[in-house]
Design a protein around this motif. Structure first.
Motif: not given
Ligand SMILES: Nc1ncnc2c1ncn2[C@@H]1O[C@H](COP(=O)(O)OP(=O)(O)OP(=O)(O)O)[C@@H](O)[C@H]1O
Ligand SMILES: [Mg+2]
Lengths: 247, 251
Positions: A95, A99, A101-103, A105-106, A109-110, A112, A115, A118-119, A158, B139, B163, B213, B220-221, B227-229
């Motif tokens: 991790l 956040s 949520w953001q983790d 989403s990583f 998004l990678n 491709g 948004a 991804a959501r 993913m 954040i 983090r 890490l 995970r690419g 990039r994150v939402l």
């Protein structure tokens, strides 16, 4: 039938460590399988998963994806990672975002995804791992088991065809463990494959289609659990006699 | 302290409110404190901001008070230089004069007033900043910077450090607990040795974590960009109103 993923005589030695972590290991991984990797501490389970996910490049041997050898270029690895997900042994290593949520989403998004997609992927993975109510929590304020489920969600988002899991069920309570196994089952039902490295013999016996036995970096058996359980020599490589009672 | 601030930043009533809104109110208050030269501006800003933090955002007074209290000690120490002047003659019209060896420390009414004025404005600004920090997790502040188009590298570094900080704090806690359980801090000598070991071990752990890490991100690419939402927030009309009233009262 070409395997989804295959290791062909791979050997790997960590820099500065004279004993090889993996020696001439061969393992075809077909679609739709439940595979459990057993072996004592230091047997090479984590290394096997690192090689299979393309994180480390074996010094000898090859990794195949859909019948083609993995090339370790940027695009080759990208292709591998679209199909093969890795959940690490310690969720704190995985991790990276504060956040939840953001983790999660990583990864999407990678891949491709845009948004909106991804959501959607984040929501689905979170629901699957039962972490929807943790989405707006900070990563560092979660319990160990919650972190483990978030880490799993980050990889499942993913939608990998092959999920490599390093002891993700350790440290989970029995409900969470059941939940995670159900997530694995769902993936398998959709034609995916799960490779789980674990010390949980009961789970291996009950759940696995195939057990891979590792000993000192070598794959000494790939067989259904019943066969492994019936072989005293193999059992001796995995766990002490008392551990097998009642299984 | 860091953990407590962080905890309330996540748990207060304004957690979901857009950081732009909270940031705008804090920055506007700070600017007014700096620009306006009225005697009461600083004290008013201080009072309003603590009130908004405690009553509106529901951060306990104990916490908000501890933070502003610690800040006021530092600020008070730093305005002493304005209030007190040093000379080698007894001052003529001083409110207060203390001999100090061959020197005289003295404060006049005017210098005290200036010092208090500076102190009040600094405290008002600090309270506004506290309002932002106690109601907005890092954040969200990082998200704010992202929206303000700060460089991606800066944002990623901040996010990763934040983090990593907590992972390392946890590790530190565990190591100290383990050392204590083995009498690592039972004597002076043991304490010295244990802390030295702790320092070097923590460095190695930090290094190993960063490597692990990287492995996880790669799996995970990760391709050079984190990039994150974006996070989503609500806008609090009432808070705009309160902010407007505070601004009006200062002007
Ligand atoms: N970073 C490293 N550097 C050097 N040697 C390593 C490193 N990581 C693992 N090894 C060695 O490689 C071998 C295989 O390790 P691996 O982590 O694959 O074991 P494992 O089966 O996953 O064990 P565990 O059940 O403890 O997780 C071990 O002998 C270990 O000491
Ligand atoms: Mg391991």
């Amino acid at each position: 039938m070409t395997a989804l993923l295959a290791l062909e005589a791979v050997s790997y030695q960590f820099p500065g460590n004279p004993t090889p972590a993996l020696q001439a290991a061969s393992l075809p991984i077909a679609a739709g399988q439940r595979i459990v990797v057993l072996g004592r501490n230091g047997a090479g389970k984590s290394t096997l998963l690192l090689v299979a996910s393309g994180i480390v490049r074996p010094q000898q041997g090859r990794v195949w994806l859909h019948g083609a050898p993995v090339d370790y270029s940027r695009s080759g690895l990208r292709r591998l990672r679209q199909h093969v997900g890795l959940v690490m042994q310690s969720p704190d290593d995985q991790l990276f975002s504060a956040s939840v949520w953001q983790d999660i989403s990583f990864g999407p998004l990678n891949l491709g995804l845009n948004a909106a997609e991804a959501r959607q992927a984040v929501q689905e993975a979170a629901a699957l791992c039962d972490v929807t109510d943790l989405l707006d929590r900070p990563t560092h304020a979660l319990s160990g088991g919650q972190k483990a489920r978030v880490a799993l969600a980050g990889v499942l988002a993913m939608r990998p065809q092959c999920l490599l899991v390093d002891e993700a069920t350790a440290g989970l309570d029995l409900w969470a463990r059941q939940q995670v196994v159900r997530v694995f089952d769902r993936l398998v039902a959709q034609g995916g494959t799960v490779v789980l490295a674990t010390h949980d013999l009961a789970l291996a016996r009950r759940w696995a289609d195939l057990v891979v036995v590792l000993h000192e970096g070598q794959i000494v058996a790939v067989a259904p659990p019943a066969e492994v359980w019936a072989d005293p020599a193999l059992r001796a490589l995995i766990a002490p006699p008392e551990a097998w009672e009642g299984l | 302290m860091l953990r407590i601030i962080d905890q309330y930043a996540f748990a207060n009533r304004l957690r979901a409110v857009d950081p732009i809104q909270k940031g705008a109110i804090a920055v506007a208050t700070i600017l007014l404190c700096l620009v306006l030269d009225r005697p009461l501006v600083g004290w008013l800003a201080l009072a309003w901001m603590v009130m908004v933090t405690v009553w509106y955002a529901r951060v306990p007074l104990r916490v908000a008070g501890a933070v502003i209290g610690a800040e006021s000690v530092f600020l008070a120490l730093s305005v002493i230089g304005i209030a007190v002047s040093v000379g080698n003659e007894p001052p003529a019209a001083a409110l207060l004069a203390i001999p100090f060896g061959p020197l005289w420390l003295s404060a006049t009414g005017a210098s005290l007033q200036t010092a208090l004025h500076v102190l009040s404005r600094a405290l008002g600004s600090a309270a506004a900043l506290n309002f932002l920090i106690l109601t907005t997790p890092l954040i969200d502040l990082i998200e704010l910077l992202r929206r303000l188009r700060a460089p991606a590298l800066l944002i990623e570094l901040m996010a990763l450090s934040y983090r990593a900080l907590f992972v390392l704090l946890d590790t530190l806690d565990q190591m100290v607990t383990a050392q204590t359980a083995r009498l690592g801090y039972a004597s002076w000598r043991a304490t010295l040795r244990s802390s030295a070991l702790l320092g070097s071990r923590l460095f190695i752990v930090a290094y190993q974590r960063s490597q692990a890490l990287e492995v996880a991100l790669t799996a995970r690419g990760f391709a050079g960009e984190l990039r994150v939402l974006p996070l989503s927030y609500t806008v609090d009309r009432q808070l705009w109103l309160i902010g407007g009233l505070i601004g009006a009262s200062l002007v």
